[in-house]
Write a protein that holds these residues in place. Structure first.
Motif, short mmCIF file in Angstrom:
data_model
loop_
_atom_site.label_atom_id
_atom_site.label_comp_id
_atom_site.label_asym_id
_atom_site.label_seq_id
_atom_site.Cartn_x
_atom_site.Cartn_y
_atom_site.Cartn_z
N LEU A 50 7.15 -0.38 -7.45
CA LEU A 50 8.35 0.35 -7.04
C LEU A 50 8.80 -0.03 -5.63
N SER A 51 7.87 -0.54 -4.81
CA SER A 51 8.22 -0.98 -3.46
C SER A 51 8.82 -2.38 -3.43
N THR A 101 15.41 -9.65 -2.29
CA THR A 101 14.56 -9.86 -3.47
C THR A 101 13.72 -8.62 -3.75
N ARG A 102 13.17 -8.01 -2.69
CA ARG A 102 12.38 -6.79 -2.87
C ARG A 102 13.26 -5.65 -3.42
N LEU A 103 14.48 -5.53 -2.89
CA LEU A 103 15.38 -4.49 -3.38
C LEU A 103 15.73 -4.72 -4.85
N GLU A 104 15.97 -5.97 -5.21
CA GLU A 104 16.28 -6.27 -6.61
C GLU A 104 15.09 -5.98 -7.52
N ARG A 105 13.89 -6.31 -7.03
CA ARG A 105 12.70 -6.02 -7.83
C ARG A 105 12.48 -4.52 -7.95
N ALA A 106 12.68 -3.81 -6.84
CA ALA A 106 12.54 -2.34 -6.89
C ALA A 106 13.58 -1.73 -7.82
N THR A 116 11.81 6.08 -1.44
CA THR A 116 12.12 6.14 -2.87
C THR A 116 10.85 6.02 -3.72
N THR A 117 9.89 5.23 -3.30
CA THR A 117 8.64 5.10 -4.05
C THR A 117 7.87 6.41 -4.09
N ASP A 118 7.76 7.09 -2.96
CA ASP A 118 7.04 8.37 -2.90
C ASP A 118 7.70 9.43 -3.78
N ASP A 119 9.03 9.50 -3.76
CA ASP A 119 9.73 10.50 -4.55
C ASP A 119 9.55 10.28 -6.06
N LEU A 120 9.62 9.04 -6.49
CA LEU A 120 9.50 8.76 -7.92
C LEU A 120 8.10 9.07 -8.44
N GLN A 151 12.30 1.45 5.30
CA GLN A 151 12.20 2.90 5.18
C GLN A 151 12.71 3.39 3.83
N VAL A 152 13.79 2.81 3.36
CA VAL A 152 14.36 3.21 2.06
C VAL A 152 13.37 2.94 0.93
N LEU A 153 12.74 1.78 0.94
CA LEU A 153 11.79 1.45 -0.12
C LEU A 153 10.60 2.40 -0.11
#
Length: 444
Positions: A441-442, A134-139, A287-291, A282-284
């Motif tokens: 984004l997370s 669910t978090r991945l889908e929301r992200a 990706t949030t920091d980069d964006l 870790q992936v979440l």
């Protein structure tokens, strides 16, 4: 009565019958001729048994009865002994069966507890993975907003014509942002696919354990009911075919190995789930920091571009005012030329009417006299004046067209600058205010 009769009866030899009776087995069926009587038998031998036949018959019956009696006593003695032996064996076998059923119930109960523990663990892992999915889908959904903003910025800036269509620092940063978002989305999709595959594996392992647990529950219930049966039970029935061994029945070793293999698969899936959860977290975070970092760089480039567009638009507006003034003057010149051309129509009609009437003169009267020469000279002058006015009118109209083209070009360029400024300042920067937060984004 005459000795000859119309119907005769068969002749029987009583001695032959007596001898044949001795050789027949006791109890064998014999065809006994029925004696006849009356006048029809007159003059023929009688069909009645002889004393010897009668004696032999009942003696055979006595011998047969004695043999049967002896055989029955032997069977009775053997039956009593066999009944006692089978009764003892049946009691012993039934007690052994009851004891083994009790041991089997304990073994089934132990495996059931182990299966239930791993089923609950798999369910917990699956719930955790579902939350991460669910978090991945929301992200992933949240990443659509910056992607839409960056894509719209590029599309709007790509519509700028002429010199505004430049590959400036804003476009470079926007392209980097779009590429970054695409790579982030691809990573999130791959990670989500891994989570979905792991959830599927967990559910399959859980289903296998549940089926095994359900089979053991049913087997436990049946074995418990079997252990409660006794000789005095009223709910027992005869099932003759149940004692036959089925073709695909497993043994105790394969039965134990089946459950152990299922539990081993479940343990592997639990370990995979734990590793995948750490990877998703870790992936979440990355990706949030980069964006967010790329978003800041894009917004700085936009602010610099807006200042350049404001200065260029001011210069274009001043030049447009000069062109508009010149267009008004040229339009008035065209109106004056058109009026001069129109003023030449009346003299031209008069001249052409005179020439026409003089062309109707008869015979020698049709000569080129002085009036005719004057009219022809007047015609040439009018034609030359009209041609000069038409040429000047065409030049004035061409000049006006060029002025209009310049006006339109300036207006288009001003509109382009205004539109570009609107894109950079009023649209792009305003849209970027809706950029998702770190928590969004997370996937929270």
């Amino acid at each position: 009565m005459d000795s000859e009769v119309l119907v005769s009866r068969p002749h029987y030899d009583t001695r032959a019958v007596a001898l044949r009776f001795r050789h027949e087995e006791p109890g064998a069926r014999r065809d006994v001729p029925q004696p006849s009587s009356g006048s029809a038998t007159a003059g023929y031998r009688s069909a009645k048994y002889t004393p010897a036949e009668w004696f032999s018959n009942y003696q055979a019956i006595l011998q047969q009865a004695a043999a049967h009696r002896t055989e029955a006593r032997s069977i009775q003695r053997e039956s009593r002994a066999l009944s006692q032996d089978t009764e003892a064996d049946a009691s012993k076998n039934q007690a052994d069966g009851t004891r083994l059923l009790g041991q089997r119930l304990q073994e089934i109960h132990g495996w059931q507890s182990e299966l239930r523990r791993h089923i609950e663990r798999l369910q917990e892992d699956t719930d955790s993975l579902l939350a991460l999915r669910t978090r991945l889908e929301r992200a992933l959904d949240a990443s659509q907003t910056p992607y839409a903003i960056a894509s719209d910025n590029l599309k709007c800036r790509a519509r700028r014509p002429g010199p505004d269509l430049v590959q400036d620092s804003v476009e470079e940063e926007l392209l980097k942002e779009v590429e970054l978002i695409r790579s982030v989305q691809a990573l999130l999709r791959r990670t989500a696919d891994q989570v979905v595959a792991q959830i599927k594996s967990n559910r399959e392992a859980k289903q296998t354990l549940e089926l095994d647990w359900s089979d053991k529950l049913q087997a436990y219930s049946l074995d418990e009911l079997s252990g409660r049966h006794s000789n005095s039970s009223t709910d027992t029935q005869l099932h003759p075919s149940s004692a036959s061994v089925q073709e695909q029945v497993c043994n105790s070793t394969s039965w134990t190995k089946f459950t152990q293999d299922n539990l081993s698969i479940a343990v592997q899936e639990q370990q995979s789930s734990s590793s995948l959860r750490a990877l998703v977290e870790q992936v979440l975070q990355d990706t949030t920091d980069d964006l967010r970092a790329q978003c800041s760089r894009v917004e700085r480039a936009f602010s610099q571009r807006c200042e350049q567009l404001l200065e260029a638009r001011s210069q274009l507006e001043m030049k447009l005012e000069e062109i508009l003034e010149q267009i008004g003057t040229q339009e008035r010149n065209i109106v004056a030329l058109q009026q001069a051309i129109q003023d030449k129509e009346a003299p031209l009609r008069v001249l052409q009417s005179r020439l026409y009437l003089r062309s109707l003169r008869p015979n020698t009267e049709l000569c080129r006299d002085q009036p005719q020469l004057s009219l022809e000279e007047e015609s040439r002058q009018l034609d030359g004046a009209a041609a000069s006015l038409q040429q000047r009118l065409a030049e004035a109209r061409g000049s006006l067209s060029w002025l209009e083209e310049s006006r339109r070009g300036l207006e288009r360029d001003i509109d382009c600058k205004s539109h570009s400024l609107f894109i950079e300042r009023d649209k792009c920067l305003k849209q970027r205010e809706r950029y998702p937060t770190v928590s969004t984004l997370s996937g929270y």
